[in-house]
Design a protein around this motif. Structure first.
Motif, short mmCIF file in Angstrom:
data_model
loop_
_atom_site.label_atom_id
_atom_site.label_comp_id
_atom_site.label_asym_id
_atom_site.label_seq_id
_atom_site.Cartn_x
_atom_site.Cartn_y
_atom_site.Cartn_z
N VAL A 102 28.82 101.53 -6.77
CA VAL A 102 29.39 101.17 -8.08
C VAL A 102 28.32 100.45 -8.89
O VAL A 102 27.52 99.70 -8.34
N GLU A 103 28.34 100.69 -10.20
CA GLU A 103 27.34 100.07 -11.05
C GLU A 103 27.94 99.11 -12.06
O GLU A 103 27.27 98.20 -12.53
N HIS A 104 29.19 99.31 -12.42
CA HIS A 104 29.82 98.46 -13.43
C HIS A 104 30.18 97.11 -12.81
O HIS A 104 30.68 97.05 -11.69
N ALA A 110 35.79 93.67 -8.71
CA ALA A 110 37.07 94.08 -8.10
C ALA A 110 36.89 94.39 -6.62
O ALA A 110 37.72 94.01 -5.80
N LEU A 111 35.80 95.06 -6.27
CA LEU A 111 35.54 95.38 -4.86
C LEU A 111 35.35 94.10 -4.04
O LEU A 111 35.92 93.96 -2.95
N ALA A 148 32.32 102.69 6.13
CA ALA A 148 32.89 103.94 5.59
C ALA A 148 34.29 103.71 5.04
O ALA A 148 34.66 104.26 4.00
N LEU A 149 35.08 102.88 5.72
CA LEU A 149 36.43 102.58 5.27
C LEU A 149 36.41 101.84 3.93
O LEU A 149 37.15 102.21 3.01
N ARG A 153 38.03 103.81 0.88
CA ARG A 153 39.34 103.30 0.50
C ARG A 153 39.32 102.48 -0.78
O ARG A 153 40.28 102.50 -1.55
N TYR A 154 38.23 101.75 -1.04
CA TYR A 154 38.20 100.85 -2.19
C TYR A 154 37.13 101.22 -3.22
O TYR A 154 37.41 101.26 -4.41
N GLU A 155 35.91 101.47 -2.77
CA GLU A 155 34.83 101.71 -3.73
C GLU A 155 35.00 103.03 -4.48
O GLU A 155 34.82 103.08 -5.70
#
Length: 167
Positions: A102-104, A110-111, A148-149, A153-155
């Motif tokens: 993610v870049e933003h 959030a992550l 990996a999860l 699941r989130y990213e």
């Protein structure tokens, strides 16, 4: 006119949901307090908050991701309770590095929040180049599987939710 009253509606909604997760209650008073906090923080932050250029590409994913996070928090609470009440000598605490795609900044924030809200995991550090998270895990079975999860699941949903626009 609505922008003056509620300058950041998505931020206010997310803050309200985060409040409900933090207090782990859905009592009407907490809904009201969460909404008031979300509104007030959104209003106060309007003067200095720079969200950057992005569009919320998949608002439907916010609800799905929020539901998944809520389920994961409940499961993690139960798992951590069993671990802590059992023999703690069997715990395998560790630090792992989760590379980020993610870049933003909002997606990264959030992550970090999602990982830290889950009992048993805590983001300890964001690398200087913002390309990796150092995560502390209470009981690590397999590092690659956990990385990996987190990524799947989130990213991945966060990358879809926060579609960045070119500057």
């Amino acid at each position: 006119m609505w922008r003056r009253v509620l300058p950041h509606p998505w931020l206010s909604l997310i803050l309200m949901l985060m409040w409900l997760m933090l207090v782990q209650s859905v009592a009407p008073g907490h809904w009201l307090l969460g909404a008031a906090l979300g509104w007030a923080i959104g209003r106060l932050a309007d003067r200095w908050l720079v969200l950057g250029a992005f569009r919320l590409a998949r608002p439907d994913l916010i609800l799905r991701l929020s539901g998944q996070v809520l389920i994961d928090i409940v499961k993690a609470n139960l798992e951590v309770a069993v671990m802590v009440l059992g023999r703690t000598a069997r715990l395998r605490p560790a630090f792992i590095v989760v590379p980020l795609d993610v870049e933003h900044e909002l997606a990264t924030t959030a992550l970090i929040s999602i990982v830290s809200l889950s009992p048993g995991t805590l983001c300890a550090e964001l690398s200087d180049d913002r390309r990796a998270l150092l995560v502390h895990v209470l009981d690590l079975e397999e590092e690659a599987a956990l990385v990996a999860l987190i990524k799947s699941r989130y990213e991945t949903p966060l990358k879809e939710i926060f579609q960045c626009l070119p500057s």
